[in-house]
Design a protein around this motif. Structure first.
Motif, mmCIF file in Angstrom:
data_model
loop_
_atom_site.group_PDB
_atom_site.id
_atom_site.type_symbol
_atom_site.label_atom_id
_atom_site.label_comp_id
_atom_site.label_asym_id
_atom_site.label_seq_id
_atom_site.Cartn_x
_atom_site.Cartn_y
_atom_site.Cartn_z
ATOM 1 N N GLY A 241 13.949 2.074 3.398
ATOM 2 C CA GLY A 241 14.187 2.396 1.996
ATOM 3 C C GLY A 241 12.904 2.722 1.266
ATOM 4 O O GLY A 241 11.839 2.871 1.872
ATOM 5 N N THR A 242 13.020 2.816 -0.047
ATOM 6 C CA THR A 242 11.861 3.097 -0.889
ATOM 7 C C THR A 242 11.157 1.788 -1.205
ATOM 8 O O THR A 242 11.766 0.845 -1.700
ATOM 9 N N ILE A 243 9.883 1.753 -0.914
ATOM 10 C CA ILE A 243 9.072 0.552 -1.126
ATOM 11 C C ILE A 243 8.615 0.531 -2.581
ATOM 12 O O ILE A 243 8.053 1.505 -3.076
ATOM 13 N N GLN A 244 8.900 -0.578 -3.257
ATOM 14 C CA GLN A 244 8.501 -0.757 -4.652
ATOM 15 C C GLN A 244 7.539 -1.933 -4.747
ATOM 16 O O GLN A 244 7.542 -2.820 -3.911
ATOM 17 N N ARG A 245 6.755 -1.936 -5.806
ATOM 18 C CA ARG A 245 5.865 -3.070 -6.084
ATOM 19 C C ARG A 245 6.630 -4.034 -6.989
ATOM 20 O O ARG A 245 7.256 -3.633 -7.954
ATOM 21 N N ASP A 246 6.553 -5.323 -6.650
ATOM 22 C CA ASP A 246 7.206 -6.356 -7.449
ATOM 23 C C ASP A 246 6.267 -7.552 -7.523
ATOM 24 O O ASP A 246 6.078 -8.246 -6.524
ATOM 25 N N ALA A 247 5.670 -7.764 -8.680
ATOM 26 C CA ALA A 247 4.765 -8.902 -8.914
ATOM 27 C C ALA A 247 3.664 -8.983 -7.857
ATOM 28 O O ALA A 247 3.390 -10.039 -7.313
ATOM 29 N N ARG B 16 0.812 -1.223 0.000
ATOM 30 C CA ARG B 16 0.000 0.000 0.000
ATOM 31 C C ARG B 16 0.846 1.274 0.000
ATOM 32 O O ARG B 16 0.325 2.355 -0.253
ATOM 33 N N PHE B 17 2.135 1.130 0.333
ATOM 34 C CA PHE B 17 3.029 2.276 0.432
ATOM 35 C C PHE B 17 4.037 2.309 -0.721
ATOM 36 O O PHE B 17 5.059 2.998 -0.633
ATOM 37 N N ALA B 18 3.749 1.587 -1.805
ATOM 38 C CA ALA B 18 4.645 1.543 -2.969
ATOM 39 C C ALA B 18 4.925 2.958 -3.465
ATOM 40 O O ALA B 18 4.026 3.787 -3.558
ATOM 41 N N GLY B 19 6.186 3.217 -3.750
ATOM 42 C CA GLY B 19 6.611 4.529 -4.222
ATOM 43 C C GLY B 19 7.007 5.478 -3.106
ATOM 44 O O GLY B 19 7.491 6.573 -3.371
ATOM 45 N N GLN B 20 6.824 5.067 -1.864
ATOM 46 C CA GLN B 20 7.153 5.908 -0.724
ATOM 47 C C GLN B 20 8.339 5.330 0.044
ATOM 48 O O GLN B 20 8.569 4.126 0.036
#
Length: 127
Positions: free
Chosen positions: A102-108, A35-39
């Protein structure tokens, strides 16, 4: 219903093997991290499984949280060039509580933080 926000956890971070003062941090649970992807954030939880992907591009090591691979909800991805700098080693973190910064990214459909250095991963006591 109000929007979901990071869970308030008490995390005692261990720095260079010595316990620091207990600090209340806004920590994100592994199952909420997507839910925090990109942050930028701090994801805290138990390392369910570690996996050294020596046959994958870049030979990363993964710290899987929020369930064991392949049903985990979050991974910390440690690049091969940083793997040897970890004390304790990534494998020794299995079963331990950690916080990953770190920066949270979405992966699959899951969340991931690409770890830049060992200082991005801290041992923690989560209550």
């Amino acid at each position: 219903m109000p929007p979901k926000t990071p869970t308030r956890l008490l995390a005692t971070l261990l720095l260079t093997g010595l316990a620091s003062a207990a600090v209340a941090q806004d920590a994100i649970r592994p199952e909420q991290a997507v839910r925090f992807a990109g942050q930028s954030g701090m994801v805290c939880g138990k390392v369910e499984k570690t996996r050294y992907a020596e046959n994958s591009e870049g030979q990363p090591t993964f710290l899987h949280m929020g369930g064991a691979f392949p049903r985990h909800t979050f991974s910390a991805r440690i690049p091969q060039d940083q793997r040897g700098n970890f004390r304790p080693t990534p494998e020794e973190l299995e079963g331990k509580d950690v916080c990953v910064l770190g920066t949270i990214q979405r992966d699959a459909g899951r969340a991931e933080i690409a770890v830049r250095s060992p200082s991005d991963v801290k041992l923690a006591t989560i209550k």
